[in-house]
Design an enzyme around this catalytic site. Structure first.
Site, PDB file in Angstrom:
ATOM      1  N   GLU A  37      44.400 118.646  59.992  1.00 26.56           N
ATOM      2  CA  GLU A  37      45.322 117.628  59.518  1.00 26.56           C
ATOM      3  C   GLU A  37      44.791 116.237  60.020  1.00 26.56           C
ATOM      4  O   GLU A  37      45.823 115.594  60.552  1.00 26.56           O
ATOM      5  CB  GLU A  37      46.584 118.310  59.801  1.00 26.56           C
TER       6      GLU A  37
ATOM      7  N   GLU B 183      47.241 126.762  55.804  1.00 24.06           N
ATOM      8  CA  GLU B 183      48.457 126.464  56.358  1.00 24.06           C
ATOM      9  C   GLU B 183      49.673 126.567  55.000  1.00 24.06           C
ATOM     10  O   GLU B 183      49.654 125.716  54.352  1.00 24.06           O
ATOM     11  CB  GLU B 183      48.883 125.529  57.085  1.00 24.06           C
TER      12      GLU B 183
HETATM   13  O1  AHR Z   1      52.024 125.197  62.010  1.00 25.31           O
HETATM   14  C1  AHR Z   1      52.711 124.269  62.561  1.00 25.31           C
HETATM   15  C2  AHR Z   1      51.909 123.120  62.278  1.00 25.31           C
HETATM   16  O2  AHR Z   1      52.102 122.477  61.069  1.00 25.31           O
HETATM   17  C3  AHR Z   1      50.469 123.019  62.796  1.00 25.31           C
HETATM   18  O3  AHR Z   1      50.126 122.842  64.222  1.00 25.31           O
HETATM   19  C4  AHR Z   1      49.884 121.680  62.084  1.00 25.31           C
HETATM   20  O4  AHR Z   1      48.641 122.035  61.522  1.00 25.31           O
HETATM   21  C5  AHR Z   1      51.111 121.571  60.839  1.00 25.31           C
HETATM   22  O5  AHR Z   1      51.502 120.255  60.884  1.00 25.31           O
END
Ligand code: AHR
Length: 506
Positions: free
Chosen positions: A173, A292
């Site tokens: 990210e 994610e």
């Molecule tokens: O999964 C929780 C968080 O969400 C992670 O650390 C990050 O990559 C995202 O913003």
């Protein structure tokens, strides 16, 4: 009663069911690692400190790939802190989650845990506070067979065989202003390109994932992908996508439409990647790593870390331990339908996260582990989706949502395994109050009988599982399923996720 209909043909294939679709994510965050998968004092722990009860649930969940060690955590992480004798490992501050990292679990433990569970590791690199040299060192330590300083160090730590990590995320990210070492797209793209090309000089066949946007709501979404891929197109295989959904202000209808937004997100990233490829005259197709995704009640948690005072640095605190309800499970099941539907481009995906932190598996330190509602559609899809994903033509009534516009009430996808002679239909009814009859013309699949039919639906869509009532929300036998001459009729309750597996061989 609402009605929808669908057809599918065994020759009209989107792509194979990728086993990596059923990935998960272990971050050094809250209690995902410590008292989640790793708790040496737990009664079920093995000699390495891995919780046996959690390992059993991970197997049942059907997780194939796990991304590690972050997440936001990775952008300040020194991988060397987590190797070697445990008594020598330093305690460090983790700025991302304002907590202390004891480093009692590191990459060698992670590799051992993965091997034991038959899971493929997906590693993330720190491109926040670190860069090229550390990435190459980590690669040498992890993957070089022997005879170099770092590979011999790994052997001295009890791991003579290389870990052979194949898939690497080039940071996490990096578009997010919250990220330690956040960069603009051009700077990040150049750095990721440098790292990727150097890593390939060590091992040409690595699979490299460049950071896409942290979500479709980012102001830079679209231009970020365009710029980053312009700098890295020749050197990477995948671009990442992240997204989290939640119900806002009691708007269940919008929340249930989350997967429609996910569909658009995937289509937009694929289109952007292809536009860059066209501009560069490069016929290669960039794959999408949706590394994610989940339901996450983010708005409830913003204050959790921010409110911690500057001198409060807890070890493995309880953070973002969402309790999932039945509606959340329906959305998760629908997000899996979206991922499968895009199997031509989405070749890896990780539900975030695995234990305790926005997770399908919950634990108590020294106590039990149990399945959250979202465990069930994931586990069932992972164990039944096989063979090919078919183009599924769906004709459904639509409804209006405040957040995602007009969306179909029903959503569905079919996987078909010609070798096993099975096909599974996954379907949701997004209506908050009305059942839906789904008629599926599957005559070309020649379905012989219904092997199993499961549904997740509760009279109370806000019902949750707890430590004391761990099976309150579970899959139940689906009633009202009929198969006649290749035509399947299924009555889908309101706010429900259903899976029907058909045997296509007599
Ligand atoms: O999964 C929780 C968080 O969400 C992670 O650390 C990050 O990559 C995202 O913003």
């Amino acid at each position: 009663m609402l009605h929808a209909s669908l057809t599918a043909h065994p020759d009209h294939v989107v792509g194979p069911v990728h086993r990596r679709t059923f990935g998960s994510f272990v971050e050094h965050m809250g209690r995902c690692v410590y008292t989640g998968i790793y708790e040496p004092d737990h009664p079920t722990a093995d000699a390495d400190g891995f919780r046996g009860d959690v390992a059993d649930l991970v197997r049942e969940l059907g997780v194939t790939t796990v991304r590690y060690p972050g997440g936001n955590f990775v952008s300040g992480y020194r991988w060397e802190d987590g190797i070697g004798p445990k008594e020598n490992r330093p305690v460090r501050r983790d700025l991302a989650w304002h907590s202390l990292e004891t480093n009692q679990f590191g990459l060698d433990e992670f590799a051992t845990w993965c091997r034991r569970l038959g899971i493929e590791p997906m590693m993330a690199l720190n491109l926040g506070t670190r860069g090229l040299q550390e990435a190459l060192d980590l690669l040498e330590y992890s993957n070089h067979p022997s005879g170099t300083h770092l590979s011999d160090l790994r052997a001295a730590h009890g791991h003579p065989e290389p870990h052979d990590f194949r898939m690497w995320c080039l940071g996490n990210e990096m578009d997010g202003p919250w990220q330690v070492g956040h960069l603009d797209a051009r700077t990040y793209g150049r750095e990721a390109g440098r790292v990727a090309r150097a890593m390939r000089m060590a091992d040409r066949d690595l699979e490299l994932v460049v950071c896409g946007s942290s979500g479709p709501g980012m102001a830079t979404f679209g231009s970020w992908e365009d710029t980053v891929l312009e700098e890295t197109y020749d050197a990477v295989d995948h671009i990442s996508l992240h997204v989290y959904y939640q119900e806002h202000d009691g708007d269940l209808g919008s929340f249930l439409a989350s997967a429609a937004d996910m569909d658009r997100f995937i289509d937009s990233v694929a289109a952007t990647a292809d536009a860059v490829g066209a501009r560069l005259r490069d016929p290669k197709k960039i794959q999408l790593s949706f590394d994610e995704w989940n339901v996450w009640y983010q708005s409830d948690h913003h204050a959790e870390v921010a409110a911690r005072s500057d001198d409060d640095w807890p070890v493995a605190p309880r953070v973002i331990e969402d309790r999932y309800n039945a509606a959340d499970a329906v959305v998760v099941g629908n997000m899996l339908i979206s991922l499968l539907r895009h199997s031509d481009r989405v070749t890896a995906a990780c539900q975030a996260q695995l234990a305790n932190v926005i997770a399908p598996i919950m634990t108590e330190p020294g106590g039990p582990a149990w399945r959250q509602s979202i465990f069930h559609p994931f586990a069932h899809t992972a164990s039944t989706a096989a063979g090919n994903v078919l183009h599924t033509e769906l004709d459904s009534p639509v409804y209006g949502t405040a957040r995602h516009g007009e969306v179909p009430v029903a959503d569905a996808v079919i996987t078909h395994d010609p070798e096993q002679g099975t096909a599974t239909l996954y379907a949701v009814n997004r209506s908050v109050g009305t059942p839906l009859t789904l008629s599926a013309d599957l005559r070309t699949l020649a379905p012989f009988s219904v092997a199993q039919a499961r549904v997740l639906a509760e009279d109370d869509p806000y019902a949750v599982n707890t430590m004391d009532d761990p099976d309150r929300v579970a899959l139940r036998e689906a009633e009202d399923i009929e198969l006649e001459h290749g035509r399947l009729t299924a009555v889908l309750p309101p706010v429900s996720w259903t899976a029907v597996t058909l045997t296509t061989a007599p």
